[in-house]
Design an enzyme around this catalytic site. Structure first.
Site, PDB file in Angstrom:
ATOM      1  N   ARG A  94      46.081  24.251   2.654  1.00 45.91           N
ATOM      2  CA  ARG A  94      45.166  23.380   3.418  1.00 45.91           C
ATOM      3  C   ARG A  94      43.922  22.996   2.615  1.00 45.91           C
ATOM      4  O   ARG A  94      42.819  22.895   3.169  1.00 45.91           O
ATOM      5  CB  ARG A  94      44.744  24.011   4.745  1.00 45.91           C
ATOM      6  CG  ARG A  94      45.866  24.657   5.535  1.00 45.91           C
ATOM      7  CD  ARG A  94      46.932  23.705   5.941  1.00 45.91           C
ATOM      8  NE  ARG A  94      48.032  24.407   6.612  1.00 45.91           N
ATOM      9  CZ  ARG A  94      49.201  23.830   6.896  1.00 45.91           C
ATOM     10  NH1 ARG A  94      49.437  22.586   6.546  1.00 45.91           N
ATOM     11  NH2 ARG A  94      50.128  24.510   7.507  1.00 45.91           N
ATOM     12  N   GLU A 136      35.581  32.084  13.464  1.00 51.31           N
ATOM     13  CA  GLU A 136      36.186  31.433  12.298  1.00 51.31           C
ATOM     14  C   GLU A 136      36.221  29.932  12.533  1.00 51.31           C
ATOM     15  O   GLU A 136      36.777  29.455  13.516  1.00 51.31           O
ATOM     16  CB  GLU A 136      37.598  31.977  12.048  1.00 51.31           C
ATOM     17  CG  GLU A 136      38.261  31.359  10.818  1.00 51.31           C
ATOM     18  CD  GLU A 136      39.620  31.980  10.489  1.00 51.31           C
ATOM     19  OE1 GLU A 136      39.711  33.224  10.418  1.00 51.31           O
ATOM     20  OE2 GLU A 136      40.585  31.208  10.306  1.00 51.31           O
ATOM     21  N   GLU A 186      38.542  12.149  17.952  1.00 53.57           N
ATOM     22  CA  GLU A 186      39.143  12.713  19.176  1.00 53.57           C
ATOM     23  C   GLU A 186      39.804  11.610  20.002  1.00 53.57           C
ATOM     24  O   GLU A 186      40.911  11.779  20.517  1.00 53.57           O
ATOM     25  CB  GLU A 186      38.082  13.427  20.018  1.00 53.57           C
ATOM     26  CG  GLU A 186      38.657  14.033  21.298  1.00 53.57           C
ATOM     27  CD  GLU A 186      37.621  14.742  22.161  1.00 53.57           C
ATOM     28  OE1 GLU A 186      36.444  14.341  22.128  1.00 53.57           O
ATOM     29  OE2 GLU A 186      37.987  15.695  22.874  1.00 53.57           O
ATOM     30  N   GLU A 237      41.803  20.482   8.228  1.00 55.17           N
ATOM     31  CA  GLU A 237      43.267  20.591   8.326  1.00 55.17           C
ATOM     32  C   GLU A 237      43.885  19.651   9.367  1.00 55.17           C
ATOM     33  O   GLU A 237      44.752  18.850   9.043  1.00 55.17           O
ATOM     34  CB  GLU A 237      43.638  22.042   8.648  1.00 55.17           C
ATOM     35  CG  GLU A 237      45.118  22.232   8.851  1.00 55.17           C
ATOM     36  CD  GLU A 237      45.488  23.657   9.233  1.00 55.17           C
ATOM     37  OE1 GLU A 237      44.610  24.539   9.244  1.00 55.17           O
ATOM     38  OE2 GLU A 237      46.681  23.880   9.527  1.00 55.17           O
ATOM     39  N   ASN A 265      47.109  34.403   3.659  1.00 48.70           N
ATOM     40  CA  ASN A 265      48.533  34.649   3.392  1.00 48.70           C
ATOM     41  C   ASN A 265      48.561  35.217   1.975  1.00 48.70           C
ATOM     42  O   ASN A 265      48.774  34.507   1.005  1.00 48.70           O
ATOM     43  CB  ASN A 265      49.351  33.361   3.494  1.00 48.70           C
ATOM     44  CG  ASN A 265      49.427  32.867   4.930  1.00 48.70           C
ATOM     45  OD1 ASN A 265      49.476  33.665   5.870  1.00 48.70           O
ATOM     46  ND2 ASN A 265      49.425  31.571   5.115  1.00 48.70           N
ATOM     47  N   ASP A 297      44.425  26.634  17.458  1.00 50.66           N
ATOM     48  CA  ASP A 297      44.365  26.519  16.006  1.00 50.66           C
ATOM     49  C   ASP A 297      43.570  25.302  15.544  1.00 50.66           C
ATOM     50  O   ASP A 297      44.161  24.289  15.180  1.00 50.66           O
ATOM     51  CB  ASP A 297      45.808  26.442  15.455  1.00 50.66           C
ATOM     52  CG  ASP A 297      45.867  26.700  13.964  1.00 50.66           C
ATOM     53  OD1 ASP A 297      44.867  27.142  13.403  1.00 50.66           O
ATOM     54  OD2 ASP A 297      46.939  26.469  13.379  1.00 50.66           O
ATOM     55  N   GLU A 303      52.232  34.981  11.932  1.00 51.24           N
ATOM     56  CA  GLU A 303      52.987  33.959  11.198  1.00 51.24           C
ATOM     57  C   GLU A 303      53.814  34.570  10.067  1.00 51.24           C
ATOM     58  O   GLU A 303      53.760  34.138   8.928  1.00 51.24           O
ATOM     59  CB  GLU A 303      52.041  32.889  10.668  1.00 51.24           C
ATOM     60  CG  GLU A 303      51.247  32.241  11.792  1.00 51.24           C
ATOM     61  CD  GLU A 303      50.425  31.035  11.364  1.00 51.24           C
ATOM     62  OE1 GLU A 303      49.922  31.039  10.234  1.00 51.24           O
ATOM     63  OE2 GLU A 303      50.292  30.112  12.181  1.00 51.24           O
TER      64      GLU A 303
HETATM   65  O1  GCW Z   1      46.072  26.737  10.945  1.00 52.83           O
HETATM   66  C1  GCW Z   1      47.124  27.506  10.487  1.00 52.83           C
HETATM   67  C2  GCW Z   1      47.424  26.918   9.174  1.00 52.83           C
HETATM   68  C3  GCW Z   1      47.987  27.865   8.179  1.00 52.83           C
HETATM   69  C4  GCW Z   1      47.073  29.062   8.117  1.00 52.83           C
HETATM   70  C5  GCW Z   1      47.021  29.707   9.487  1.00 52.83           C
HETATM   71  C6  GCW Z   1      46.016  30.839   9.521  1.00 52.83           C
HETATM   72  C7  GCW Z   1      46.536  30.369   6.192  1.00 52.83           C
HETATM   73  O2  GCW Z   1      48.285  25.844   9.375  1.00 52.83           O
HETATM   74  O3  GCW Z   1      48.049  27.208   6.943  1.00 52.83           O
HETATM   75  O4  GCW Z   1      47.472  29.994   7.135  1.00 52.83           O
HETATM   76  O5  GCW Z   1      46.621  28.791  10.447  1.00 52.83           O
HETATM   77  O6  GCW Z   1      44.892  30.559   9.893  1.00 52.83           O
HETATM   78  O7  GCW Z   1      46.356  31.947   9.175  1.00 52.83           O
END
Ligand code: GCW
Length: 836
Positions: free
Chosen positions: A171, A398, A522, A404, A213, A376, A298
């Site tokens: 991202r 966060e 938006e 993104e 990750n 998210d 994930e």
């Molecule tokens: O928003 C999603 C993203 C992922 C990301 C995940 C997270 C790093 O698409 O790319 O992984 O969240 O925040 O862990």
């Protein structure tokens, strides 16, 4: 004459790359006169790695650049000097300050009274923060006499980078990693130092440098040493380092470390393994900030893999860090795949389901890091209810500076007004004022720690983020983490002055664009709380509403032919509304009390449901998408009105993006309104949707070496179809006779700019070339590209003031390249003032 006066007098705008961000220290224009500023800088620490020493150098550099005045670094004489140091050093040298000042960790005292400038930090980095604040005043020609203490709202003001060791950034839209390449740490850390300078200048005190990750190989002795070099580089700016950890590292065969057969957090060999690795890290980096952990999320391994709790997982690291004073930021982004046929299933419930039962079980040096909303980083989400469900746990919010789901830096979106909807949200815990910003600062529940993390993802691009204007989000993030009560418009004005100069018209214009940008985005990407209707399965960039549903990711809209929205009520839905404190739960439970902008987040309604505005849901969709795209059309002209007032490089680079956004906002608008028109069968009251009198579909033209192509998703092509060249190597053309009234038009062409080829196009009228262009945005824009004809690759380019006579022959010649078969969707002839 010094160079700076020369340029100031003639007002010349030198080309700028953007690499200095808001720390350009541009010379003040000669039209401004200013009172004298001390010529001596007394630095109360001469250790070169000390942020106090950095502050001295920064003051010298800034004053020379802004005012053209040389300052001497000296020690001793306090009169007519700028004194910078810690409070302890000040008191040891000069005795007590005349006023009692209340300084918290990282805070500073700044006084410019009586020809002496006192910049006194509670600690070393506080002194640097004060110095940059003083320079920010000078750079904005603010010479007022001040004397105040400034303290951060929260101790944790971190940024995260999602950098992989191979140099890619998850991202990231501003180029490759400045930290890593080829599995290890890069040799040249020049950009790392420059990044630290930017971070420190907005009060950021730590950075997690690798992707959540995570890859276990960050823990090899060689890489620990490389991370140590990064820490050494950032230390003079007071920026500490953190690392993301791969939970299963003990079994990953990390080079130079023991390899275990388990990563069970309660296993003594695992505990010893992490203790040992942590000791190695602290030996190299004694001031390491700590760890960031994404576990059981994930596909990542975690404690649940061994039927241990998330708190047992977090505490494994907390205990290893505790002797060294480090912290674990443990992410609350934990959720499972779900089945949409289950009406009560809801990913938004996951964080509370997982973490609330563990409240009180996290060690004191654990901070649970919670995304601002429960899903998210969407264009609008309610504040995560987890903030109101952890009373005995430290928490941090966060945020994402990297855009993104929000246009990936090719759309202008100033994010602080969005963040503000969460930071300033009142959870009404125990029916009392309980703002999210007070909860994360630790005030509400009297917690020892807490604060802010933002995923920034700068890269090697000279602009850092890929776009000059996106840097306002980075700047404002730091300012808000320091003081979340600050006015986001005022922050933007400061940023603009520092980035583009003091001209009031420049400040007003860019700030106006910024303030209009999130509401516009938006409007054209996903309104009424339906989320950003982007392709969640692929690039997260262009429109693809149906990708939200019929999969396990739980970002559902539940749209069918008559209804839309997630029923999150307790009475009839997923129960999510009930995870808020009673007053808030009652508001969201009741459709009458739920604000329109979150209606579809909380309720499943008919398209004909009336909003508080009196409009139906579907008509609001149509109107909002048209309004949002209309606003996006104004950004490029607003920016162009500043031509000559901004250096040409930054002006041109940003203009390219704003023009792209103007076109792509129309792609968004048309895709979303066509999709919901198609699914609901309800006409637009204003007759716009599906009605395009100024367009000529490419598939309706005479095709020569071109063939018709059914685009998927269908709504990302006008009339669902485009044309592509018959093969990937032969030039083709489309042509037609024009039946528009003779006159002057802006001619827009919608085409697909795929990754993996740069097709060339030529547009001719009566055999005369009137425009050429190429499908080459992959060379200019950093958004995640697509190899398909879809909502990510669809774009519009517009050629202005083209004279057309009725009966003229229009021809477009397309030359394919690579995998890109010179795709064309439609051509539109726009009379002045029309946007079709
Ligand atoms: O928003 C999603 C993203 C992922 C990301 C995940 C997270 C790093 O698409 O790319 O992984 O969240 O925040 O862990």
């Amino acid at each position: 004459m010094q160079l700076f006066t020369f340029f100031a007098i003639f007002g010349l705008a030198l080309a700028e790359t953007g690499i200095d961000g808001w720390l350009r220290y541009a010379p003040l224009p000669s039209s401004i006169s200013w009172p004298s500023v001390p010529k001596h800088i007394v630095v109360l620490n001469t250790t070169k790695t000390s942020p106090v020493y950095t502050a001295g150098l920064e003051l010298q550099r800034g004053i020379q650049s802004i005012l053209g005045q040389d300052c001497h670094l000296s020690n001793g004489k306090p009169d007519e000097s700028i004194i910078v140091g810690t409070l302890d050093a000040y008191v040891a040298t000069y005795g007590n300050l005349t006023q009692a000042v209340d300084l918290k960790e990282d805070g500073y005292w700044l006084s410019t009274e009586n020809n002496v400038v006192q910049i006194i930090g509670q600690n070393e980095r506080g002194a640097l923060y004060g110095a940059v604040e003083y320079l920010s005043m000078l750079a904005q020609a603010n010479f007022s006499s001040v004397a105040y203490a400034s303290n951060p709202d929260a101790p944790i003001r971190w940024v995260n980078q999602w950098d992989n060791l191979d140099g890619s950034i998850e991202r990231g839209y501003g180029g490759a990693s400045i930290f890593f390449a080829n599995g290890t740490i890069v040799n040249d850390l020049t950009r790392v130092a420059e990044y630290a300078r930017l971070l420190a200048s907005v009060g950021i005190n730590a950075i997690v440098i690798n992707n959540v990750n995570a890859n276990a190989s960050i823990l090899s002795p060689q890489n620990i040493d490389g991370v140590g070099r990064i820490a050494d580089t950032m230390r003079p700016y007071g920026v500490q380092i953190g690392l993301s950890l791969y939970f299963a590292s003990p079994t990953s065969g990390v080079q130079g470390q023991a390899n275990l057969t388990t990563f069970d957090p309660l296993d003594s060999s695992v505990i010893a393994w992490w203790g040992n690795v942590t000791d190695q890290i602290y030996e190299r980096i004694p001031d390491m900030a700590g760890y960031l952990v994404k576990a059981n999320s994930e596909g990542q391994p975690g404690p649940i893999t061994y039927n241990r709790t998330l708190s047992q997982g977090a505490n494994l690291f907390a205990k290893a860090l505790q002797p060294h004073g480090g912290r674990v930021l443990f992410r609350a982004f934990v959720y499972n795949q779900l089945n949409e046929s289950d009406w009560r299933a809801d990913r938004a419930n996951a964080a509370v389901d997982f973490f609330k039962p563990l409240d009180g079980q996290f060690d004191d040096n654990v901070v649970v890091q919670i995304k601002y909303g429960p899903i998210d980083f969407q264009v609008r989400e309610p504040a995560s209810p987890l903030f109101a469900n952890l009373f005995h746990t430290n928490t941090a919010i966060e945020l994402e500076v990297t855009q993104e789901y929000l246009g990936q830096q090719t759309h202008l979106v100033y994010l602080p007004p969005l963040w503000d909807t969460v930071l300033g949200f009142d959870m009404r815990i125990d029916n009392e004022t309980s703002l999210v910003r007070d909860i994360i600062a630790g005030r509400t529940f009297n917690r020892s720690s807490g604060g802010y993390a933002a995923v920034v993802n700068v890269g090697t691009n000279q602009t850092w983020l890929g776009s000059h204007l996106s840097m306002s989000n980075f700047y404002a993030y730091g300012r808000l983490a320091w003081n979340p009560a600050e006015d986001t418009t005022k922050i933007h004005e400061d940023w603009t002055r520092l980035t583009f100069g003091l001209d009031q018209n420049v400040v007003d214009t860019i700030t106006n664009m910024a303030i209009e940008s999130w509401p516009a985005y938006e409007n054209y990407s996903g309104n009424l709380g339906i989320q950003t209707l982007t392709d969640i399965l692929y690039t997260h960039f262009g429109p693809d509403p149906q990708s939200q549903d019929n999969n396990g990711w739980g970002q559902w809209t539940r749209a069918d032919h008559t209804t839309i929205g997630m029923d999150r009520t307790v009475s009839n839905g997923t129960g999510y509304a009930g995870t808020y404190p009673p007053e808030i739960a009652a508001m969201y439970e009741n459709i009458e009390m739920t604000p329109d902008n979150l209606l579809l987040w909380f309720h499943h309604v008919n398209y004909t449901q009336k909003l508080k505005s009196g409009k139906t849901v579907i008509q609001h969709f149509y109107d909002a998408h048209y309004a949002g795209a209309d606003t996006a059309q104004t950004f490029a002209p607003q920016w162009q009105s500043l031509e000559g007032k901004i250096d040409s490089q930054r002006f041109d680079e940003q203009l390219y993006r704003l023009k792209y956004q103007a076109g792509h906002s129309l792609v968004w608008r048309d895709a979303i309104v066509d999709f919901y028109h198609n699914i609901s069968g309800i006409a637009d009251e204003h007759g716009r949707v599906g009605n395009h009198p100024y367009r000529i579909e490419a598939e309706d033209m005479t095709l020569n070496g071109y063939k018709t192509y059914a685009v998927s998703p269908f709504e990302t092509a006008s009339n669902y179809h485009a044309v592509v060249t018959s093969d990937n190597s032969t030039t083709g053309s489309v042509s037609t006779t024009l039946h528009f009234k003779s006159g002057t038009y802006d001619v827009g062409v919608n085409f697909y700019d795929m990754y993996g080829g740069v097709s060339k196009y030529e547009m001719l009228i009566n055999n005369k070339t009137i425009a050429t262009w190429a499908g080459d945005s992959e060379d200019y824009l950093g958004h995640t590209p697509s190899i398909y004809l879809d909502g990510h690759s669809a774009r519009r380019t517009t050629f202005t003031d083209i004279a057309v006579k009725e009966g003229d022959i229009l021809e477009i010649v397309g030359t394919p390249n690579g995998i890109e078969p010179a795709p064309l969707d439609y051509v539109v002839f726009l009379p002045k003032g029309v946007i079709d």
